[in-house]
Design an enzyme around this catalytic site. Structure first.
Site, PDB file in Angstrom:
ATOM      1  N   GLY A  26       0.828  -1.217   0.000  1.00  0.00           N
ATOM      2  CA  GLY A  26       0.000   0.000   0.000  1.00  0.00           C
ATOM      3  C   GLY A  26       0.854   1.254   0.000  1.00  0.00           C
ATOM      4  O   GLY A  26       0.687   2.125   0.846  1.00  0.00           O
ATOM      5  N   SER A  28       0.993   3.500  -2.436  1.00  0.00           N
ATOM      6  CA  SER A  28       0.518   4.523  -3.384  1.00  0.00           C
ATOM      7  C   SER A  28      -0.001   5.785  -2.711  1.00  0.00           C
ATOM      8  O   SER A  28      -0.054   6.847  -3.338  1.00  0.00           O
ATOM      9  CB  SER A  28      -0.590   3.922  -4.257  1.00  0.00           C
ATOM     10  OG  SER A  28      -1.521   3.224  -3.452  1.00  0.00           O
ATOM     11  N   ARG A  29      -0.392   5.661  -1.459  1.00  0.00           N
ATOM     12  CA  ARG A  29      -1.024   6.818  -0.795  1.00  0.00           C
ATOM     13  C   ARG A  29      -0.652   6.830   0.683  1.00  0.00           C
ATOM     14  O   ARG A  29      -0.127   5.856   1.214  1.00  0.00           O
ATOM     15  CB  ARG A  29      -2.557   6.733  -0.906  1.00  0.00           C
ATOM     16  CG  ARG A  29      -3.064   6.880  -2.310  1.00  0.00           C
ATOM     17  CD  ARG A  29      -4.568   6.912  -2.377  1.00  0.00           C
ATOM     18  NE  ARG A  29      -5.184   5.609  -2.175  1.00  0.00           N
ATOM     19  CZ  ARG A  29      -6.031   5.315  -1.201  1.00  0.00           C
ATOM     20  NH1 ARG A  29      -6.381   6.228  -0.327  1.00  0.00           N
ATOM     21  NH2 ARG A  29      -6.549   4.100  -1.103  1.00  0.00           N
ATOM     22  N   ASN A  77      -3.730  -7.029  -5.467  1.00  0.00           N
ATOM     23  CA  ASN A  77      -4.732  -7.053  -4.400  1.00  0.00           C
ATOM     24  C   ASN A  77      -4.242  -8.071  -3.379  1.00  0.00           C
ATOM     25  O   ASN A  77      -4.297  -9.282  -3.611  1.00  0.00           O
ATOM     26  CB  ASN A  77      -6.095  -7.460  -4.971  1.00  0.00           C
ATOM     27  CG  ASN A  77      -7.115  -7.664  -3.876  1.00  0.00           C
ATOM     28  OD1 ASN A  77      -6.844  -7.371  -2.700  1.00  0.00           O
ATOM     29  ND2 ASN A  77      -8.278  -8.164  -4.246  1.00  0.00           N
ATOM     30  N   ASN A 104       1.644  -2.528   5.401  1.00  0.00           N
ATOM     31  CA  ASN A 104       0.945  -1.271   5.667  1.00  0.00           C
ATOM     32  C   ASN A 104      -0.456  -1.216   5.055  1.00  0.00           C
ATOM     33  O   ASN A 104      -1.319  -0.494   5.560  1.00  0.00           O
ATOM     34  CB  ASN A 104       1.803  -0.115   5.112  1.00  0.00           C
ATOM     35  CG  ASN A 104       1.010   1.166   4.965  1.00  0.00           C
ATOM     36  OD1 ASN A 104       0.785   1.881   5.931  1.00  0.00           O
ATOM     37  ND2 ASN A 104       0.555   1.449   3.749  1.00  0.00           N
ATOM     38  N   SER A 156      -2.743  -0.420  14.656  1.00  0.00           N
ATOM     39  CA  SER A 156      -3.503   0.809  14.928  1.00  0.00           C
ATOM     40  C   SER A 156      -3.853   0.887  16.411  1.00  0.00           C
ATOM     41  O   SER A 156      -3.999  -0.145  17.085  1.00  0.00           O
ATOM     42  CB  SER A 156      -4.804   0.801  14.129  1.00  0.00           C
ATOM     43  OG  SER A 156      -5.671   1.832  14.566  1.00  0.00           O
ATOM     44  N   TYR A 169     -12.270  -3.849  11.917  1.00  0.00           N
ATOM     45  CA  TYR A 169     -10.948  -3.209  11.851  1.00  0.00           C
ATOM     46  C   TYR A 169     -10.147  -3.500  13.125  1.00  0.00           C
ATOM     47  O   TYR A 169      -8.962  -3.828  13.077  1.00  0.00           O
ATOM     48  CB  TYR A 169     -11.172  -1.704  11.661  1.00  0.00           C
ATOM     49  CG  TYR A 169      -9.931  -0.878  11.422  1.00  0.00           C
ATOM     50  CD1 TYR A 169      -9.360  -0.799  10.153  1.00  0.00           C
ATOM     51  CD2 TYR A 169      -9.352  -0.138  12.455  1.00  0.00           C
ATOM     52  CE1 TYR A 169      -8.231  -0.012   9.928  1.00  0.00           C
ATOM     53  CE2 TYR A 169      -8.229   0.641  12.238  1.00  0.00           C
ATOM     54  CZ  TYR A 169      -7.676   0.705  10.974  1.00  0.00           C
ATOM     55  OH  TYR A 169      -6.564   1.497  10.761  1.00  0.00           O
ATOM     56  N   ALA A 171     -10.524  -6.001  15.224  1.00  0.00           N
ATOM     57  CA  ALA A 171     -10.133  -7.422  15.277  1.00  0.00           C
ATOM     58  C   ALA A 171      -8.913  -7.664  14.400  1.00  0.00           C
ATOM     59  O   ALA A 171      -7.973  -8.369  14.801  1.00  0.00           O
ATOM     60  CB  ALA A 171     -11.295  -8.301  14.817  1.00  0.00           C
ATOM     61  N   LYS A 173      -6.623  -5.426  13.431  1.00  0.00           N
ATOM     62  CA  LYS A 173      -5.440  -4.716  13.928  1.00  0.00           C
ATOM     63  C   LYS A 173      -4.904  -5.365  15.220  1.00  0.00           C
ATOM     64  O   LYS A 173      -3.694  -5.406  15.438  1.00  0.00           O
ATOM     65  CB  LYS A 173      -5.754  -3.232  14.153  1.00  0.00           C
ATOM     66  CG  LYS A 173      -6.040  -2.475  12.859  1.00  0.00           C
ATOM     67  CD  LYS A 173      -4.837  -2.492  11.939  1.00  0.00           C
ATOM     68  CE  LYS A 173      -5.047  -1.707  10.665  1.00  0.00           C
ATOM     69  NZ  LYS A 173      -3.879  -1.776   9.762  1.00  0.00           N
ATOM     70  N   ILE A 202      -3.931   9.813  12.089  1.00  0.00           N
ATOM     71  CA  ILE A 202      -2.915  10.399  11.217  1.00  0.00           C
ATOM     72  C   ILE A 202      -3.608  11.076  10.033  1.00  0.00           C
ATOM     73  O   ILE A 202      -4.617  10.567   9.527  1.00  0.00           O
ATOM     74  CB  ILE A 202      -1.954   9.281  10.696  1.00  0.00           C
ATOM     75  CG1 ILE A 202      -1.405   8.428  11.857  1.00  0.00           C
ATOM     76  CG2 ILE A 202      -0.827   9.875   9.843  1.00  0.00           C
ATOM     77  CD1 ILE A 202      -0.561   9.146  12.890  1.00  0.00           C
TER      78      ILE A 202
HETATM   79  P1  NAP Z   1      -4.847   5.055   2.831  1.00  0.00           P
HETATM   80  O1  NAP Z   1      -4.364   6.446   2.611  1.00  0.00           O
HETATM   81  O2  NAP Z   1      -6.284   4.752   2.643  1.00  0.00           O
HETATM   82  O3  NAP Z   1      -3.958   4.068   1.906  1.00  0.00           O
HETATM   83  C1  NAP Z   1      -4.204   2.687   1.956  1.00  0.00           C
HETATM   84  C2  NAP Z   1      -3.199   1.953   1.084  1.00  0.00           C
HETATM   85  O4  NAP Z   1      -3.528   0.557   1.105  1.00  0.00           O
HETATM   86  C3  NAP Z   1      -3.243   2.393  -0.374  1.00  0.00           C
HETATM   87  O5  NAP Z   1      -1.948   2.367  -0.910  1.00  0.00           O
HETATM   88  C4  NAP Z   1      -4.118   1.317  -1.007  1.00  0.00           C
HETATM   89  O6  NAP Z   1      -3.895   1.119  -2.414  1.00  0.00           O
HETATM   90  C5  NAP Z   1      -3.671   0.087  -0.247  1.00  0.00           C
HETATM   91  N1  NAP Z   1      -4.677  -0.961  -0.349  1.00  0.00           N
HETATM   92  C6  NAP Z   1      -6.002  -0.862  -0.086  1.00  0.00           C
HETATM   93  N2  NAP Z   1      -6.622  -2.026  -0.351  1.00  0.00           N
HETATM   94  C7  NAP Z   1      -5.665  -2.880  -0.794  1.00  0.00           C
HETATM   95  C8  NAP Z   1      -5.689  -4.229  -1.236  1.00  0.00           C
HETATM   96  N3  NAP Z   1      -6.819  -4.949  -1.309  1.00  0.00           N
HETATM   97  N4  NAP Z   1      -4.526  -4.793  -1.627  1.00  0.00           N
HETATM   98  C9  NAP Z   1      -3.384  -4.088  -1.599  1.00  0.00           C
HETATM   99  N5  NAP Z   1      -3.286  -2.810  -1.195  1.00  0.00           N
HETATM  100  C10 NAP Z   1      -4.430  -2.209  -0.803  1.00  0.00           C
HETATM  101  O7  NAP Z   1      -4.502   4.552   4.303  1.00  0.00           O
HETATM  102  P2  NAP Z   1      -3.520   5.171   5.420  1.00  0.00           P
HETATM  103  O8  NAP Z   1      -4.293   6.095   6.227  1.00  0.00           O
HETATM  104  O9  NAP Z   1      -2.250   5.603   4.797  1.00  0.00           O
HETATM  105  O10 NAP Z   1      -3.288   3.859   6.299  1.00  0.00           O
HETATM  106  C11 NAP Z   1      -2.178   2.996   6.077  1.00  0.00           C
HETATM  107  C12 NAP Z   1      -2.172   1.937   7.158  1.00  0.00           C
HETATM  108  O11 NAP Z   1      -2.095   2.562   8.439  1.00  0.00           O
HETATM  109  C13 NAP Z   1      -3.439   1.087   7.177  1.00  0.00           C
HETATM  110  O12 NAP Z   1      -3.136  -0.232   7.512  1.00  0.00           O
HETATM  111  C14 NAP Z   1      -4.245   1.727   8.286  1.00  0.00           C
HETATM  112  O13 NAP Z   1      -5.144   0.808   8.854  1.00  0.00           O
HETATM  113  C15 NAP Z   1      -3.163   2.132   9.251  1.00  0.00           C
HETATM  114  N6  NAP Z   1      -3.548   3.213  10.143  1.00  0.00           N
HETATM  115  C16 NAP Z   1      -3.935   4.423   9.655  1.00  0.00           C
HETATM  116  C17 NAP Z   1      -4.288   5.422  10.544  1.00  0.00           C
HETATM  117  C18 NAP Z   1      -4.720   6.792  10.085  1.00  0.00           C
HETATM  118  O14 NAP Z   1      -5.107   7.588  10.926  1.00  0.00           O
HETATM  119  N7  NAP Z   1      -4.644   7.103   8.807  1.00  0.00           N
HETATM  120  C19 NAP Z   1      -4.269   5.187  11.910  1.00  0.00           C
HETATM  121  C20 NAP Z   1      -3.879   3.941  12.378  1.00  0.00           C
HETATM  122  C21 NAP Z   1      -3.505   2.954  11.464  1.00  0.00           C
HETATM  123  P3  NAP Z   1      -4.770   1.989  -3.482  1.00  0.00           P
HETATM  124  O15 NAP Z   1      -4.217   3.387  -3.375  1.00  0.00           O
HETATM  125  O16 NAP Z   1      -4.504   1.372  -4.777  1.00  0.00           O
HETATM  126  O17 NAP Z   1      -6.197   1.910  -3.029  1.00  0.00           O
END
Ligand code: NAP
Length: 259
Positions: A26, A28-29, A77, A104, A156, A169, A171, A173, A202
Site C-alpha cells: 500500500g 501509493s497513498r 490485491n 501497511n 492501529s 478493523y 479485530a 489490527k 494520522i
Molecule cells: P490510505 O491512505 O487509505 O492508503 C491505503 C493503502 O492501502 C493504499 O496504498 C491502497 O492502495 C492500499 N490498499 C487498499 N486495499 C488494498 C488491497 N486490497 N490490496 C493491496 N493494497 C491495498 O490509508 P492510510 O491512512 O495511509 O493507512 C495505512 C495503514 O495505516 C493502514 O493499515 C491503516 O489501517 C493504518 N492506520 C492508519 C491510521 C490513520 O489515521 N490514517 C491510523 C492507524 C492505522 P490503493 O491506493 O490502490 O487503493
C-alpha cells in the site's frame, strides 16, 4: 567539522539502507507512500504495491526517482494470496533478496456490529490481516536463509483500545499485534526482528472519511491536540529497521492518546 566532512557524514547517514531491498504494501497513498519515500531516501531499493491507484503509485515512483532513489510499483490485491506471492516473487527475481517488509496496506468499512454485513467483515479481515499472512509467508524463508530481516506491521490504536463501529478493523489490527509477537518469538534467533507500529489518528485520506464533528471531538481528546503526520509514522518504522535488539514490540505513534 569542515563542510566536506560534514557532507560525507550526512551522506552516509542518509544512505544507511543502501543495498537493502524493501517491500512496502500500500505504497501509493498516505502512510505507505511516505514510508516508501523515506526508505528510498535512506538508499533502500523500494518495491511497493497499489491496489487501484495506478496514477498515484506512478507519481510516488516518479518522486522517488527524481530525488535520486530507486522504486518499483506493482499492482496487487493483497487480499488474494496468489497476487501477494507474485509481488514477492517478482521482487526476489529482480533483486535476489528481501531485507525489509512493511505490511501497511489497509482499509476501513466502519459500521456498528449489529448492522455490519458479512462482506464488510470479510473485506477488512482479508485486506488488513490475511494480507499480512500472505506477504509474510512469502518472505519468511528468504529472510531465514539470509539470517536477516525486518518486518514492520502497521497496526492501529484501534487494535489496542477498540473503536466504535470498528469491530472488523479492531479485530484485524489486534490480530496483527498477536501475529507480531508470535512471529518475533519464532524468528528472534535468526537475525529477524518483527515489530508493530500503532498509529493514532494520522492525516491521510483514511481519516478524511471521519465526519468533521466527530474529528473535532477526537482531536480534543488527543493530549497533543492534533493529528499525527505520515512522517511521524515513517520515523518509527525507520527506528525499528535500524534497531537490532528490539523485537515483538508495538511502538505507539498517537500523540499520547493511548498509553
Ligand atoms: P490510505 O491512505 O487509505 O492508503 C491505503 C493503502 O492501502 C493504499 O496504498 C491502497 O492502495 C492500499 N490498499 C487498499 N486495499 C488494498 C488491497 N486490497 N490490496 C493491496 N493494497 C491495498 O490509508 P492510510 O491512512 O495511509 O493507512 C495505512 C495503514 O495505516 C493502514 O493499515 C491503516 O489501517 C493504518 N492506520 C492508519 C491510521 C490513520 O489515521 N490514517 C491510523 C492507524 C492505522 P490503493 O491506493 O490502490 O487503493
Amino acid at each position: 567539522m569542515t563542510t566536506a566532512v560534514k557532507q560525507v557524514a550526512e551522506t552516509s547517514e542518509q544512505l544507511n539502507l543502501r543495498g537493502k531491498i524493501a517491500i512496502v504494501t500500500g505504497g501509493s497513498r498516505g502512510i505507505g507512500s511516505t514510508i516508501a519515500k523515506e526508505l528510498a531516501k535512506q538508499g533502500a531499493e523500494v518495491v511497493f504495491n497499489y491496489n487501484a491507484s495506478k496514477e498515484a503509485a506512478e507519481a510516488v515512483v516518479e518522486e522517488i526517482r527524481r530525488a535520486g532513489g530507486s522504486a518499483t510499483a506493482y499492482q496487487a490485491n493483497l487480499a488474494c494470496i496468489e497476487e501477494a506471492h507474485q509481488l514477492i516473487e517478482k521482487t526476489k527475481e529482480q533483486f535476489g533478496r528481501i531485507d525489509i517488509l512493511v505490511n501497511n496496506a489497509g482499509i476501513t468499512r466502519d459500521r456498528t456490529f449489529r448492522k455490519m454485513s458479512p462482506q464488510e467483515w470479510n473485506e477488512v479481515i482479508n485486506v488488513n490481516l490475511n494480507s499480512v499472512y500472505h506477504t509474510t509467508s512469502a518472505v519468511i524463508h528468504t529472510m531465514l536463509e539470509q539470517k536477516y530481516g525486518r518486518i514492520i506491521n502497521i497496526s492501529s490504536i484501534i487494535g489496542q483500545a477498540g473503536g466504535f463501529g470498528q469491530t472488523n478493523y479492531s479485530a484485524a489490527k489486534a490480530g496483527m499485534i498477536g501475529f507480531t509477537k508470535s512471529l518475533a518469538l519464532e524468528t528472534a534467533k535468526s537475525g529477524i526482528t518483527v515489530n508493530a507500529v500503532c498509529p493514532g489518528y494520522i492525516e491521510t485520506e483514511m481519516t478524511q472519511e471521519i465526519p468533521e464533528k466527530i474529528m473535532e471531538q477526537l482531536v480534543e481528546k488527543i493530549p497533543m491536540q492534533r493529528l499525527g503526520t505520515t512522517n511521524e509514522v515513517a520515523e518509527a518504522v525507520l527506528f525499528l529497521i535500524n534497531s537490532n535488539y528490539i523485537t515483538g514490540q508495538c511502538i505507539n505513534v498517537n500523540g499520547g492518546l493511548y498509553m
